[in-house]
Design a protein around this motif. Structure first.
Motif, PDB file in Angstrom:
ATOM      1  N   SER A  13     -91.871  78.017   3.882  1.00 30.52           N
ATOM      2  CA  SER A  13     -90.822  77.442   4.726  1.00 30.52           C
ATOM      3  C   SER A  13     -89.525  78.215   4.608  1.00 30.52           C
ATOM      4  CB  SER A  13     -90.586  75.970   4.344  1.00 30.52           C
ATOM      5  OG  SER A  13     -90.145  75.874   3.007  1.00 30.52           O
ATOM      6  N   SER A  25     -91.552  78.828   8.059  1.00 33.24           N
ATOM      7  CA  SER A  25     -91.091  80.158   8.457  1.00 33.24           C
ATOM      8  C   SER A  25     -92.117  80.742   9.435  1.00 33.24           C
ATOM      9  CB  SER A  25     -90.987  81.055   7.229  1.00 33.24           C
ATOM     10  OG  SER A  25     -92.287  81.268   6.676  1.00 33.24           O
ATOM     11  N   GLU A  26     -91.831  81.920   9.936  1.00 37.69           N
ATOM     12  CA  GLU A  26     -92.795  82.601  10.815  1.00 37.69           C
ATOM     13  C   GLU A  26     -94.118  82.803  10.089  1.00 37.69           C
ATOM     14  OE1 GLU A  26     -93.015  86.853  13.134  1.00 37.69           O
ATOM     15  OE2 GLU A  26     -91.069  85.834  13.084  1.00 37.69           O
ATOM     16  N   ARG A  27     -94.042  83.275   8.844  1.00 41.08           N
ATOM     17  CA  ARG A  27     -95.251  83.439   8.024  1.00 41.08           C
ATOM     18  C   ARG A  27     -95.940  82.090   7.829  1.00 41.08           C
ATOM     19  NH1 ARG A  27     -94.558  84.628   1.914  1.00 41.08           N
ATOM     20  NH2 ARG A  27     -95.799  82.831   1.432  1.00 41.08           N
ATOM     21  N   PHE A  29     -95.972  79.454   9.830  1.00 43.25           N
ATOM     22  CA  PHE A  29     -96.702  79.061  11.042  1.00 43.25           C
ATOM     23  C   PHE A  29     -97.998  79.855  11.183  1.00 43.25           C
ATOM     24  CE2 PHE A  29     -92.664  77.186  12.596  1.00 43.25           C
ATOM     25  CZ  PHE A  29     -93.160  75.939  12.948  1.00 43.25           C
ATOM     26  N   SER A  30     -97.951  81.135  10.836  1.00 42.91           N
ATOM     27  CA  SER A  30     -99.154  81.966  10.890  1.00 42.91           C
ATOM     28  C   SER A  30    -100.207  81.443   9.909  1.00 42.91           C
ATOM     29  CB  SER A  30     -98.785  83.419  10.567  1.00 42.91           C
ATOM     30  OG  SER A  30     -99.942  84.218  10.533  1.00 42.91           O
ATOM     31  N   ARG A  54     -92.054  70.544   6.772  1.00 40.93           N
ATOM     32  CA  ARG A  54     -92.917  71.676   6.429  1.00 40.93           C
ATOM     33  C   ARG A  54     -94.354  71.235   6.127  1.00 40.93           C
ATOM     34  NH1 ARG A  54     -89.262  70.644   2.426  1.00 40.93           N
ATOM     35  NH2 ARG A  54     -89.979  70.580   0.254  1.00 40.93           N
TER      36      ARG A  54
END
Length: 186
Positions: A13, A25-27, A29-30, A54
């Motif tokens: 997060s 965070s972007e990571r 979500f991936s 989160r």
């Protein structure tokens, strides 16, 4: 047939001091997409989550996949370490694990956090007997719950967790029969 609880430690997060609304965070979500892919193979019946954004965001994909709403359960939120930010997180977390009754001002001791987490886990086991349940949660409270059922899940185990992480806990009634880790980085 037993009950399977799939404890999902939230994905990475973006740090904010506000615990409740801290997003992935972007990571994160991936990685949450990968969590969803893993859990799609598990014949999930229901999804429960901590109220923290989160944790919710990490498991919302599997909830959509099975067509169920996420049930928010306050007691799966992370343990409160202290009412104010601590100067040295590593020291603080080690301190509470060394003495289960110790707590920083405004924080929860391991004993109190564990009681909270175990109480709600036992309620889930009773309510959803013989089902496969995803629980979106946090590292410390997850390990405290696991520690109640098997003492090998301790501070050293907690230090080795990934973000996210997935542990399948299989129960016969309230007796823990098996723990399998389902997460692994490529």
């Amino acid at each position: 047939m037993g009950t399977n609880l799939y404890f999902v430690r939230h994905a990475h997060s973006i740090y904010t001091p506000e615990e409740l609304t801290r997003p992935l965070s972007e990571r994160g979500f991936s990685d949450a997409k990968k969590v969803n892919e893993i859990l799609q193979k598990a014949n999930i019946d229901h999804v429960i989550s901590s109220p923290y954004k989160r944790a919710f965001q990490t498991v919302e994909g599997i909830a959509k996949y099975i067509g169920e709403e996420i049930v928010i359960e306050e007691d799966f939120k992370e343990r409160v370490l202290s009412e104010r930010p601590v100067d040295d997180f590593n020291y603080a977390i080690k301190r509470v694990w060394e003495d289960y009754n110790f707590s920083f001002e405004g924080g929860e001791s391991n004993e109190n956090a564990q009681k909270r987490g175990v109480r709600v886990t036992l309620q889930v086991l009773e309510r959803f007997s013989t089902k496969n349940i995803v629980i979106g949660t946090h590292g410390n409270i997850m390990v405290l719950i696991m520690n109640y059922f098997d003492k090998k899940y301790d501070f050293n185990f907690w230090k080795q967790l990934d973000m996210p992480d997935i542990y399948k806990l299989s129960f016969d009634g309230t007796e823990l029969k098996e723990v399998i880790r389902l997460w692994g980085r490529d």
